[in-house]
Design an enzyme around this catalytic site. Structure first.
Site, PDB file in Angstrom:
ATOM      1  N   GLU A 120      -4.020  -0.567  -6.162  1.00  0.00           N
ATOM      2  CA  GLU A 120      -4.455  -1.391  -5.019  1.00  0.00           C
ATOM      3  C   GLU A 120      -3.648  -2.684  -4.925  1.00  0.00           C
ATOM      4  OE1 GLU A 120      -5.909  -1.573  -1.803  1.00  0.00           O
ATOM      5  OE2 GLU A 120      -7.398  -0.328  -2.809  1.00  0.00           O
ATOM      6  N   ASP A 192      10.415  -4.898   0.479  1.00  0.00           N
ATOM      7  CA  ASP A 192       9.101  -4.963  -0.156  1.00  0.00           C
ATOM      8  C   ASP A 192       8.014  -4.446   0.810  1.00  0.00           C
ATOM      9  OD1 ASP A 192       7.377  -6.245  -2.421  1.00  0.00           O
ATOM     10  OD2 ASP A 192       6.561  -7.094  -0.587  1.00  0.00           O
ATOM     11  N   LYS A 196       5.511  -0.957   0.474  1.00  0.00           N
ATOM     12  CA  LYS A 196       4.054  -1.008   0.675  1.00  0.00           C
ATOM     13  C   LYS A 196       3.640  -0.077   1.820  1.00  0.00           C
ATOM     14  CE  LYS A 196       3.875  -5.731  -1.111  1.00  0.00           C
ATOM     15  NZ  LYS A 196       4.080  -7.140  -0.772  1.00  0.00           N
ATOM     16  N   GLY A 294       0.601 -13.961  -4.874  1.00  0.00           N
ATOM     17  CA  GLY A 294       0.037 -14.987  -5.757  1.00  0.00           C
ATOM     18  C   GLY A 294      -0.741 -14.336  -6.893  1.00  0.00           C
TER      19      GLY A 294
HETATM   20  N1  HSE Z   1       6.846 -10.683  -3.043  1.00  0.00           N
HETATM   21  C1  HSE Z   1       5.612 -10.138  -2.592  1.00  0.00           C
HETATM   22  C2  HSE Z   1       5.200 -10.865  -1.319  1.00  0.00           C
HETATM   23  C3  HSE Z   1       4.564 -10.289  -3.646  1.00  0.00           C
HETATM   24  O1  HSE Z   1       5.766 -11.923  -1.036  1.00  0.00           O
HETATM   25  O2  HSE Z   1       4.358 -10.354  -0.594  1.00  0.00           O
HETATM   26  C4  HSE Z   1       3.328  -9.494  -3.387  1.00  0.00           C
HETATM   27  O3  HSE Z   1       3.576  -8.118  -3.401  1.00  0.00           O
END
Ligand code: HSE
Length: 411
Positions: A120, A192, A196, A294
């Site tokens: 999660e 990133d 996701k 965070g």
């Molecule tokens: N580098 C990612 C962000 C961290 O800034 O969302 C959380 O997955």
């Protein structure tokens, strides 16, 4: 009675420490037995005995029944998680790139060894979206999921739009606050957010796609002129991943900057906050909102997974295992805004249904329709020429009302 979890933790960075802080405030019938770290020289907040640099000390310890993997090395993470799953240990991980890259293999390992991998915390930090997509939307027709999935890039955009802070300073702040990846290109380049999106889409649609097949264009080429244009139109620019069911056989996915209007939930998602908009057939639009990066917010999602393991929770991957014949495609047309310098780029992208064009000595843009495959073929060229492209449904409607209607249909 829940079972006692003896945890081996890999990684004691922002999220690892955040998790540790949270765990020590609760009485949860679990114990962190050992923490594996890479750098023994670094000053730590805990006694030296709890740390090790030898991963085998954790993986070969029969007393440890649960692995929490929070490192930022994709290949090492995959090796650790695979070994744990193959030797009867359940795993919680927040390594989005590793999970998106090796999802097929990870599902196979869980099936083969009867172990559970929960993640999660890998998607949108504190927002409980994976278990919702996996469990709640089982019988719902999901038209699309989209949102703001990366806190750092959203932080940079908010700082620029709301505070006129320059890009480099804002990104540095996101790094200092512990939001950004080790290589922040992953954040601002949309990688990133793509990892996701891939994980979310596997649970939403049962479609498992490799990262290299999904386009991601980030915000690196965003210029003051683009922000100014958005402001004049009463819009904001956000970095938005989208997974959309085109018909009952095809799902499209992409990550692009997007013009967002005031009526969209994402308009008010600022700084490190994330948001997920789910468009479902009968429930209509739903919105999930929370901190996306965070230590404590992400740590809270990791802890929720750990707590679920006490009751042997495992993802069933029902949609991936069902016979529904859904396939990933890049064959979709998009309305985009392109700020460019070189006219050759326009020809290569083959714009149709041109809605607006503007050129002065310092600022040229076009708004119209292009095929996503064309965009993929010219992605490097766009990047190298410092051109900026954004999904622009909100700019192409005859009126804003029409644009909104179209947007509601698309998302
Ligand atoms: N580098 C990612 C962000 C961290 O800034 O969302 C959380 O997955």
């Amino acid at each position: 009675m829940s079972k006692k979890l003896n945890i081996g933790l890999f990684g004691f960075g922002v999220v690892g420490q955040g998790l540790y802080d949270i765990i020590k405030t609760k009485n949860l019938n679990l114990e962190i037995k050992k923490i594996a770290i890479k750098n023994p020289e670094k000053k730590r907040s805990l006694p030296a005995e709890i740390f090790t640099t030898d991963r085998d000390e954790i993986l070969n310890n029969p007393e440890i029944n649960t692995i929490v993997e929070l490192i930022n090395d994709t290949e090492a993470a995959f090796e650790i998680v695979s070994r744990a799953l193959s030797t009867g240990k359940n795993v919680v991980s927040a390594s989005k790139k590793m999970i998106a890259t090796y999802l097929d293999e990870l599902i196979e390992l869980q099936n083969k060894y009867g172990t559970s991998l929960l993640y999660e915390g890998s998607v949108c930090g504190s927002i409980p979206i994976i278990r919702n997509l996996e469990e709640y939307y089982d019988n719902e027709l999901l038209h699309s999921i989209s949102g703001i999935f990366n806190g750092s890039s959203n932080y940079v955009l908010s700082k620029g739009f709301l505070e006129n802070l320059d890009y480099d300073t804002a990104l540095l702040q996101a790094q200092e606050l512990g939001f950004a990846e080790t290589d922040p290109t992953s954040d601002v380049g949309g990688f990133d957010a793509k990892y996701k999106l891939i994980i979310a889409a596997a649970h939403a649609y049962g479609v498992i796609v490799k990262p290299e097949d999904v386009i991601n264009i980030g915000i690196q080429n965003l210029a003051a002129s683009d922000l100014q244009y958005a402001r004049e139109k009463g819009l904001k620019i956000k970095l938005v991943p989208v997974a959309k069911e085109l018909d009952d056989r095809h799902v499209a996915m992409f990550v692009l900057p997007k013009f967002v209007n005031q009526d969209e939930f994402l308009y008010n998602v600022e700084y490190e906050y994330n948001g997920v908009t789910v468009q479902a057939a009968f429930a209509d639009q739903q919105f999930f909102f929370g901190k996306g990066a965070g230590g404590h917010p992400t740590g809270s999602a990791v802890l929720s997974d750990i707590a679920a393991l006490r009751y042997n929770y495992a993802y069933e991957y029902k949609k991936a295992k069902s016979k529904k014949d859904l396939h990933f495609t890049n064959n979709i047309e998009l309305n985009v805004y392109l700020r460019y310098e070189d006219d050759d780029l326009l020809e290569a992208l083959q714009f149709e249904h041109i809605h607006e064009r503007y050129y002065s000595d310092s600022y040229k843009f076009i708004i119209g329709k292009i095929n996503l495959q064309n965009l993929i073929d010219n992605q490097q060229r766009i990047f190298d020429q410092r051109a900026f492209i954004a999904f622009a449904d909100q700019l192409t409607g005859v009126s804003l009302a029409t644009a909104r209607k179209e947007a509601a249909e698309v998302f």
